[in-house]
Design an enzyme around this catalytic site. Sequence first.
Site, PDB file in Angstrom:
ATOM      1  N   ASP A  34     -12.315  20.492  -3.340  1.00  0.00           N
ATOM      2  CA  ASP A  34     -11.248  19.977  -4.217  1.00  0.00           C
ATOM      3  C   ASP A  34     -10.305  19.016  -3.493  1.00  0.00           C
ATOM      4  O   ASP A  34      -9.331  18.535  -4.063  1.00  0.00           O
ATOM      5  CB  ASP A  34     -10.441  21.141  -4.818  1.00  0.00           C
ATOM      6  CG  ASP A  34      -9.742  21.977  -3.745  1.00  0.00           C
ATOM      7  OD1 ASP A  34      -9.921  21.665  -2.539  1.00  0.00           O
ATOM      8  OD2 ASP A  34      -9.019  22.919  -4.095  1.00  0.00           O
ATOM      9  N   LYS A 191       6.593 -16.417   7.696  1.00  0.00           N
ATOM     10  CA  LYS A 191       5.827 -15.842   6.585  1.00  0.00           C
ATOM     11  C   LYS A 191       6.782 -15.385   5.491  1.00  0.00           C
ATOM     12  O   LYS A 191       7.784 -14.747   5.765  1.00  0.00           O
ATOM     13  CB  LYS A 191       5.032 -14.643   7.107  1.00  0.00           C
ATOM     14  CG  LYS A 191       4.197 -13.931   6.094  1.00  0.00           C
ATOM     15  CD  LYS A 191       3.330 -12.845   6.722  1.00  0.00           C
ATOM     16  CE  LYS A 191       4.056 -11.533   6.866  1.00  0.00           C
ATOM     17  NZ  LYS A 191       3.173 -10.414   7.213  1.00  0.00           N
ATOM     18  N   ARG A 193       6.671 -13.157   1.980  1.00  0.00           N
ATOM     19  CA  ARG A 193       5.834 -12.334   1.103  1.00  0.00           C
ATOM     20  C   ARG A 193       6.566 -12.072  -0.205  1.00  0.00           C
ATOM     21  O   ARG A 193       7.703 -11.594  -0.197  1.00  0.00           O
ATOM     22  CB  ARG A 193       5.517 -10.989   1.789  1.00  0.00           C
ATOM     23  CG  ARG A 193       4.480 -10.152   1.061  1.00  0.00           C
ATOM     24  CD  ARG A 193       4.436  -8.742   1.624  1.00  0.00           C
ATOM     25  NE  ARG A 193       3.959  -8.678   2.993  1.00  0.00           N
ATOM     26  CZ  ARG A 193       2.682  -8.475   3.340  1.00  0.00           C
ATOM     27  NH1 ARG A 193       1.771  -8.328   2.407  1.00  0.00           N
ATOM     28  NH2 ARG A 193       2.340  -8.413   4.622  1.00  0.00           N
ATOM     29  N   SER A 222      -3.921  -5.143   8.470  1.00  0.00           N
ATOM     30  CA  SER A 222      -4.335  -4.307   7.336  1.00  0.00           C
ATOM     31  C   SER A 222      -5.426  -5.040   6.551  1.00  0.00           C
ATOM     32  O   SER A 222      -6.606  -4.912   6.849  1.00  0.00           O
ATOM     33  CB  SER A 222      -3.114  -3.987   6.475  1.00  0.00           C
ATOM     34  OG  SER A 222      -3.487  -3.207   5.376  1.00  0.00           O
ATOM     35  N   GLY A 224      -5.852  -8.173   6.696  1.00  0.00           N
ATOM     36  CA  GLY A 224      -6.217  -9.345   7.494  1.00  0.00           C
ATOM     37  C   GLY A 224      -5.614 -10.641   6.978  1.00  0.00           C
ATOM     38  O   GLY A 224      -5.753 -11.692   7.615  1.00  0.00           O
TER      39      GLY A 224
HETATM   40  C1  R5P Z   1       3.968  -6.993   8.472  1.00  0.00           C
HETATM   41  O1  R5P Z   1       5.110  -7.357   8.625  1.00  0.00           O
HETATM   42  C2  R5P Z   1       3.100  -6.471   9.571  1.00  0.00           C
HETATM   43  O2  R5P Z   1       3.642  -6.700  10.835  1.00  0.00           O
HETATM   44  C3  R5P Z   1       1.724  -7.052   9.502  1.00  0.00           C
HETATM   45  O3  R5P Z   1       1.819  -8.449   9.705  1.00  0.00           O
HETATM   46  C4  R5P Z   1       1.104  -6.780   8.153  1.00  0.00           C
HETATM   47  O4  R5P Z   1       1.235  -5.435   7.836  1.00  0.00           O
HETATM   48  C5  R5P Z   1      -0.341  -7.163   8.157  1.00  0.00           C
HETATM   49  O5  R5P Z   1      -0.854  -6.924   6.879  1.00  0.00           O
HETATM   50  P1  R5P Z   1      -2.114  -7.699   6.362  1.00  0.00           P
HETATM   51  O6  R5P Z   1      -3.171  -7.599   7.430  1.00  0.00           O
HETATM   52  O7  R5P Z   1      -2.493  -6.996   5.101  1.00  0.00           O
HETATM   53  O8  R5P Z   1      -1.713  -9.108   6.111  1.00  0.00           O
END
Ligand code: R5P
Length: 293
Positions: A34, A191, A193, A222, A224
């Site tokens: 489960d 960057k 987001r 994560s 990439g």
């Molecule tokens: C964000 O501020 C982190 O330092 C990484 O840059 C981010 O988590 C990477 O995520 P992803 O690989 O999904 O772009």
Amino acid sequence: MIVVAGPASPMLSAKIAELLNAKLITPSFKTFPDGESYIRIDTPKALEGETVIIVNTMYPDQNRRVIELLLATSIARDYGCDKLYTVIPYMAYARQDKRFLEGEAISLKVLAEIIGKVSDKVITVDLHSPETISFFGKNALNVTAMNDIGNFLSENYSFKNPLVVGPDQGALDYAKTVADILGAEYSYCEKIRDRYTGEITMSIKDIDVKNRDVIIVDDIISTGGTVALASTNLKKIGAASIIACCTHALMVGEAEHKIISSGVSEILSTDTIECKYTRISVAKTIASEIRKL
Ligand code: R5P
């Protein structure tokens, strides 16, 4: 001193135990049909009166790893350990460390408070925002893997006019640590987001990358997307070669394909998450902190 190897960190636990000359205990564990987690130490009396170090990273399957960790700490306490140190090489939920949108939970805080309460000391590695280590309470410490990464690069690579780049401003300190070890320049990409759509836009800071070997450094890879975006832009402005290094390689879905097709020739990570990208160990860094306690 006893190191308990959490199911998600078998090799790192063994290395830490060896460096500390501590006994290694590997619990048995399983997941019931489960979905519930089970963990058992078959020599629990060995924990009595000992300093017990439980090492369990929180990936893959963050939620299961949290439960395993808590169950292991309860065994150590129930059987009368003296001190309990919790080592969380990759702390999941660390990116949700504030309320970005009204109505959200501060996920890191929720978990950190629970883990902090049951531990005499918590050690994390490259927690997404290092200052949030305070969520665990007073007895917590965040160490960085960037010295291990820098030393590994310096011992195993010879770069041509190297430039270390953080894919965002938050990674600038990481880039600096690695660059200092390599005797290289460093910078970062800007960057942005969108919190609603998740879309990322990026612009490169004013740096000369032409014909240089670029080393992208970040805490987490994560999906990439961040590294791939940085790499695409760095290639456009003339980088000769690019490798990507991170502490925690989550490498979700098509991350590898995305990164390699953006021009990165190699992806390197540490053993905070034991996976195919692991080339560097944080065991020495963790063990040396434990020795100081
Ligand atoms: C964000 O501020 C982190 O330092 C990484 O840059 C981010 O988590 C990477 O995520 P992803 O690989 O999904 O772009």
